[in-house]
Design a protein around this motif. Sequence first.
Motif, short mmCIF file in Angstrom:
data_model
loop_
_atom_site.label_atom_id
_atom_site.label_comp_id
_atom_site.label_asym_id
_atom_site.label_seq_id
_atom_site.Cartn_x
_atom_site.Cartn_y
_atom_site.Cartn_z
N SER A 143 19.89 -17.59 -87.68
CA SER A 143 21.35 -17.47 -87.75
C SER A 143 21.93 -18.56 -88.65
O SER A 143 21.33 -19.63 -88.79
CB SER A 143 21.96 -17.57 -86.35
OG SER A 143 21.86 -18.90 -85.87
N PRO A 144 23.10 -18.33 -89.24
CA PRO A 144 23.72 -19.37 -90.06
C PRO A 144 24.17 -20.57 -89.24
O PRO A 144 24.29 -21.67 -89.77
CB PRO A 144 24.93 -18.65 -90.68
CG PRO A 144 25.23 -17.53 -89.75
CD PRO A 144 23.91 -17.09 -89.21
N PHE A 145 24.41 -20.36 -87.94
CA PHE A 145 24.84 -21.46 -87.07
C PHE A 145 23.75 -22.51 -86.93
O PHE A 145 23.98 -23.70 -87.07
CB PHE A 145 25.23 -20.92 -85.68
CG PHE A 145 26.14 -19.72 -85.73
CD1 PHE A 145 27.44 -19.84 -86.18
CD2 PHE A 145 25.68 -18.47 -85.35
CE1 PHE A 145 28.28 -18.74 -86.24
CE2 PHE A 145 26.51 -17.36 -85.40
CZ PHE A 145 27.81 -17.50 -85.85
N GLY A 146 22.53 -22.04 -86.65
CA GLY A 146 21.41 -22.97 -86.56
C GLY A 146 20.97 -23.48 -87.91
O GLY A 146 20.59 -24.65 -88.06
N ALA A 147 21.03 -22.60 -88.94
CA ALA A 147 20.58 -22.99 -90.28
C ALA A 147 21.42 -24.13 -90.86
O ALA A 147 20.91 -24.94 -91.65
CB ALA A 147 20.62 -21.78 -91.21
N SER A 148 22.68 -24.20 -90.48
CA SER A 148 23.54 -25.26 -91.00
C SER A 148 23.13 -26.63 -90.48
O SER A 148 23.53 -27.66 -91.03
CB SER A 148 25.01 -24.99 -90.62
OG SER A 148 25.19 -25.06 -89.21
N GLN A 149 22.29 -26.65 -89.44
CA GLN A 149 21.86 -27.91 -88.83
C GLN A 149 20.34 -28.10 -88.92
O GLN A 149 19.76 -28.77 -88.07
CB GLN A 149 22.29 -27.95 -87.35
CG GLN A 149 23.77 -27.72 -87.12
CD GLN A 149 24.63 -28.79 -87.73
OE1 GLN A 149 24.30 -29.98 -87.67
NE2 GLN A 149 25.76 -28.41 -88.30
N LEU A 182 16.85 -34.78 -97.72
CA LEU A 182 18.05 -34.74 -98.58
C LEU A 182 18.37 -33.33 -99.01
O LEU A 182 19.53 -32.92 -99.05
CB LEU A 182 17.84 -35.64 -99.80
CG LEU A 182 17.73 -37.14 -99.52
CD1 LEU A 182 17.41 -37.91 -100.82
CD2 LEU A 182 19.03 -37.67 -98.92
N LEU A 183 17.32 -32.54 -99.32
CA LEU A 183 17.52 -31.16 -99.74
C LEU A 183 18.17 -30.33 -98.64
O LEU A 183 19.17 -29.63 -98.88
CB LEU A 183 16.19 -30.54 -100.16
CG LEU A 183 16.22 -29.06 -100.58
CD1 LEU A 183 17.14 -28.87 -101.77
CD2 LEU A 183 14.81 -28.57 -100.89
N THR A 184 17.62 -30.40 -97.43
CA THR A 184 18.17 -29.60 -96.33
C THR A 184 19.52 -30.14 -95.89
O THR A 184 20.38 -29.39 -95.39
CB THR A 184 17.18 -29.54 -95.15
OG1 THR A 184 17.58 -28.51 -94.26
CG2 THR A 184 17.15 -30.85 -94.38
N PHE A 185 19.76 -31.43 -96.09
CA PHE A 185 21.06 -32.02 -95.77
C PHE A 185 22.14 -31.45 -96.68
O PHE A 185 23.20 -31.00 -96.21
CB PHE A 185 21.01 -33.55 -95.92
CG PHE A 185 22.36 -34.21 -95.87
CD1 PHE A 185 23.00 -34.43 -94.65
CD2 PHE A 185 23.00 -34.62 -97.04
CE1 PHE A 185 24.25 -35.04 -94.61
CE2 PHE A 185 24.24 -35.22 -97.00
CZ PHE A 185 24.87 -35.44 -95.78
N PHE A 186 21.89 -31.44 -97.99
CA PHE A 186 22.88 -30.90 -98.93
C PHE A 186 23.09 -29.40 -98.72
O PHE A 186 24.22 -28.91 -98.81
CB PHE A 186 22.45 -31.19 -100.37
CG PHE A 186 22.63 -32.63 -100.77
CD1 PHE A 186 23.88 -33.22 -100.76
CD2 PHE A 186 21.54 -33.40 -101.15
CE1 PHE A 186 24.05 -34.55 -101.12
CE2 PHE A 186 21.69 -34.73 -101.51
CZ PHE A 186 22.95 -35.31 -101.49
N CYS A 187 22.01 -28.69 -98.43
CA CYS A 187 22.15 -27.25 -98.14
C CYS A 187 22.98 -27.06 -96.87
O CYS A 187 23.80 -26.14 -96.78
CB CYS A 187 20.78 -26.60 -97.98
SG CYS A 187 19.86 -26.39 -99.52
N GLY A 188 22.77 -27.93 -95.88
CA GLY A 188 23.52 -27.85 -94.64
C GLY A 188 24.99 -28.13 -94.84
O GLY A 188 25.85 -27.49 -94.21
N VAL A 189 25.31 -29.07 -95.74
CA VAL A 189 26.71 -29.37 -96.05
C VAL A 189 27.39 -28.15 -96.65
O VAL A 189 28.48 -27.74 -96.24
CB VAL A 189 26.81 -30.57 -97.01
CG1 VAL A 189 28.23 -30.71 -97.57
CG2 VAL A 189 26.40 -31.86 -96.30
N ILE A 190 26.74 -27.55 -97.64
CA ILE A 190 27.32 -26.38 -98.32
C ILE A 190 27.48 -25.22 -97.35
O ILE A 190 28.53 -24.56 -97.29
CB ILE A 190 26.44 -25.95 -99.51
CG1 ILE A 190 26.40 -27.07 -100.56
CG2 ILE A 190 26.98 -24.66 -100.14
CD1 ILE A 190 25.38 -26.83 -101.67
N LEU A 191 26.44 -24.96 -96.55
CA LEU A 191 26.48 -23.86 -95.60
C LEU A 191 27.57 -24.08 -94.55
O LEU A 191 28.30 -23.15 -94.19
CB LEU A 191 25.12 -23.69 -94.93
CG LEU A 191 24.96 -22.54 -93.93
CD1 LEU A 191 25.38 -21.22 -94.54
CD2 LEU A 191 23.52 -22.47 -93.44
#
Length: 266
Positions: free
Chosen positions: A212-218, A150-159
């Motif tokens: 990279s932000p591209f991979g970090a978003s996922q 859930l934490l990485t999901f919400f961070c991924g949404v914001i990013l």
Amino acid sequence: MKEIRLAIKILKTLVKDRIQYPDRLVVDTIGIIARCGILLILYSYVFKLSNGAINGTTFLFAAWSIFFYFSFSVLRLRDISREIMKDIQTGNVEVLLSKPISYLSYRMWWQVGSGIYSFVVITLLAVVTLFFSIGLPSTMTISIFLPTLLLTFFCGVILSLFLYTMVGLLSFWIEDINPVFWIVDKAVMILGGSYLPVALFPAFMFKIALWSPFGASQFVTHTVYKTWQTNWYQLVGIQLFWIVLLGLVVYFMFESAKKKVSVNGG
């Protein structure tokens, strides 16, 4: 408080609309079956031909990783780029800027609200289907899995919202942002683990996806692997770094764009 009330109102309105007119749900369901379903069938045969494991990873882990990518994509956060471009090209942004609300907050909440109903329904149905068809990896049954997911999901949404908002805001300077959008979107698709699970990446490609932000978003696609248990805090830290950095870039781009609208008589 005003922004919280606005967010709740937007979410309620869009969810009711999606329930009343389930066209988007039908389209998204067909899309995830056509792309994710067929891809998983193909990978199941590939893993069988490879004696059940590729690069030390079994089909079970790869399947759930791929599913998390496509499930996340149902939110359609990427569409915010073209929505911003449409607002700018039609002049609607000038009307919204004059309102006592934050344009970016409004647009981001609208984007989340437009996809959240399809995301919840499809994800729940798909999780049940995958559970009964292929089972759960052992990594998804440990205590830290759900909270960190859930934490990485919400961070991924914001990013993701910040990343695609940056692309959309370029419309203030260039008329058509589609070429930039395609480059960014394909980078996210490749480095996010859409068609090739991140566990199968070559070493150099994995490092790019990691930093990279591209991979970090996922990073939600990383949560099923055994390495997640020991390095989840590092990956979340990378996400937070990019959120802060891209958030600042979005802020300064938007402030500059508002001056440009004023100068042009908006």
